[in-house]
Design an enzyme around this catalytic site. Sequence first.
Site, PDB file in Angstrom:
ATOM      1  N   LEU A  48       0.850  -1.199   0.000  1.00  0.00           N
ATOM      2  CA  LEU A  48       0.000   0.000   0.000  1.00  0.00           C
ATOM      3  C   LEU A  48       0.877   1.238   0.000  1.00  0.00           C
ATOM      4  O   LEU A  48       1.835   1.319   0.768  1.00  0.00           O
ATOM      5  CB  LEU A  48      -0.885   0.034   1.257  1.00  0.00           C
ATOM      6  CG  LEU A  48      -1.995  -1.014   1.417  1.00  0.00           C
ATOM      7  CD1 LEU A  48      -2.619  -0.888   2.795  1.00  0.00           C
ATOM      8  CD2 LEU A  48      -3.055  -0.826   0.335  1.00  0.00           C
ATOM      9  N   HIS A  49       0.555   2.181  -0.867  1.00  0.00           N
ATOM     10  CA  HIS A  49       1.303   3.445  -0.832  1.00  0.00           C
ATOM     11  C   HIS A  49       0.520   4.635  -1.381  1.00  0.00           C
ATOM     12  O   HIS A  49       0.945   5.774  -1.219  1.00  0.00           O
ATOM     13  CB  HIS A  49       2.620   3.320  -1.612  1.00  0.00           C
ATOM     14  CG  HIS A  49       2.432   3.298  -3.114  1.00  0.00           C
ATOM     15  ND1 HIS A  49       2.025   2.171  -3.789  1.00  0.00           N
ATOM     16  CD2 HIS A  49       2.589   4.265  -4.050  1.00  0.00           C
ATOM     17  CE1 HIS A  49       1.954   2.444  -5.081  1.00  0.00           C
ATOM     18  NE2 HIS A  49       2.276   3.707  -5.260  1.00  0.00           N
ATOM     19  N   ARG A  50      -0.635   4.407  -1.995  1.00  0.00           N
ATOM     20  CA  ARG A  50      -1.342   5.526  -2.624  1.00  0.00           C
ATOM     21  C   ARG A  50      -2.000   6.422  -1.584  1.00  0.00           C
ATOM     22  O   ARG A  50      -2.560   5.940  -0.585  1.00  0.00           O
ATOM     23  CB  ARG A  50      -2.385   5.007  -3.615  1.00  0.00           C
ATOM     24  CG  ARG A  50      -1.743   4.302  -4.784  1.00  0.00           C
ATOM     25  CD  ARG A  50      -2.620   4.196  -5.996  1.00  0.00           C
ATOM     26  NE  ARG A  50      -1.861   3.550  -7.060  1.00  0.00           N
ATOM     27  CZ  ARG A  50      -1.057   4.198  -7.904  1.00  0.00           C
ATOM     28  NH1 ARG A  50      -0.945   5.511  -7.823  1.00  0.00           N
ATOM     29  NH2 ARG A  50      -0.390   3.546  -8.828  1.00  0.00           N
ATOM     30  N   ASP A  78      -2.246  -1.627  -4.066  1.00  0.00           N
ATOM     31  CA  ASP A  78      -2.787  -0.474  -4.785  1.00  0.00           C
ATOM     32  C   ASP A  78      -1.789  -0.015  -5.854  1.00  0.00           C
ATOM     33  O   ASP A  78      -1.874   1.086  -6.367  1.00  0.00           O
ATOM     34  CB  ASP A  78      -3.172   0.667  -3.834  1.00  0.00           C
ATOM     35  CG  ASP A  78      -2.009   1.164  -2.988  1.00  0.00           C
ATOM     36  OD1 ASP A  78      -0.852   0.769  -3.240  1.00  0.00           O
ATOM     37  OD2 ASP A  78      -2.261   1.968  -2.055  1.00  0.00           O
TER      38      ASP A  78
END
Length: 363
Positions: free
Chosen positions: A208-210, A282
């Site tokens: 996850l990074h968005r 994501d």
Amino acid sequence: MTITIIAGARPNFMKIAPIISAIQKAATEGSNISYRLVHTGQHYDQKMSDTFFHELGIPEPHANLGCGGGTQAEQTAAIMVAFEKELIQNPADLVMVVGDVTSTMACSIVAKKLNTKVVHVEAGIRSFDLTMPEEINRMVTDSITDYFFTTTEEASNNLRKAGATNDQIFFVGNVMIDTLLKNQKNFKRPAFFDQLKLNRSGYFVLTLHRPANVDHHHTLKELMHEITANVRDLPIVFPIHPRTARIFSELGISAKNLHIVDPLGYLEFNYLVQHAKAVITDSGGITEETTVMGIPCLTLRNSTERPETVAVGTNELIGTNPRNIRPALDRLFAGQWKKGGIPEKWDGHTAERIVEHLLALYA
């Protein structure tokens, strides 16, 4: 023909590696082609940058602009200032940009203002979601690109609709898959694999990074609760992005089946993916890799610039609503996930096709 190749962030490195190899091969066979590799320094964490150069056999950059850190505007400005000096000192026939990161857009603008032709590898992909910084990078870059190399016919059609002509567009396939297929036999088991007692198809990989998922504490906490609660107690391995780690540390999230690990190199990460039950992500690029490896992929986004991974591959868009996670996981555990296939020309020979087209253009 002299080509300046731009690399700035992890997705770029996986795309330039086979292109550099194809250029070197053509040069040894007598073709008039050479390259200069410029690393903008956009990713400055060793695991996100140096490790990939080493593992993928990418030669040392001819220049490193050292433009890491800062806001997107600050980073864009720093890259443009530094790359302008670089290109003036080392002129090229073409500047090749890849993907959709800040470096891609910044360097394409500089090149055009210095009257140098721009080649965009992975051109034409669109999510049509202007809240994503990458979508703006793609649109700006493609609006001033001279030659487009596309991953799918759909991407080619997006460019035609925007006014590009057929003699500018080359459907060559996905260069990142060249890297995946070349290195698949070298995937490396991470040290923690045995320590965590992971078994083939017996764990999940999470990335996850968005901003939509990680910037708001409540959203991230709810997503993590739904994921950890609905994987039937299987281990979740979470190689945490530096951006996410800063926020995650403030939330105190824990679960007995959640294992936070440092960012992984290319070979270790893809070993992890190849042997997972499924990936929850994501990311865009990971959905391409899971498609080729036949691993189910749940994407926590409402749109994707890689629709072929959904239409053809193993990916499904789950959306950003945490309530969508449980039904999707239930389908996975019920054996109802699609098998998927591999998109056209994702065959490991994309870089060769790119170099062939460039040599024909400059014959």
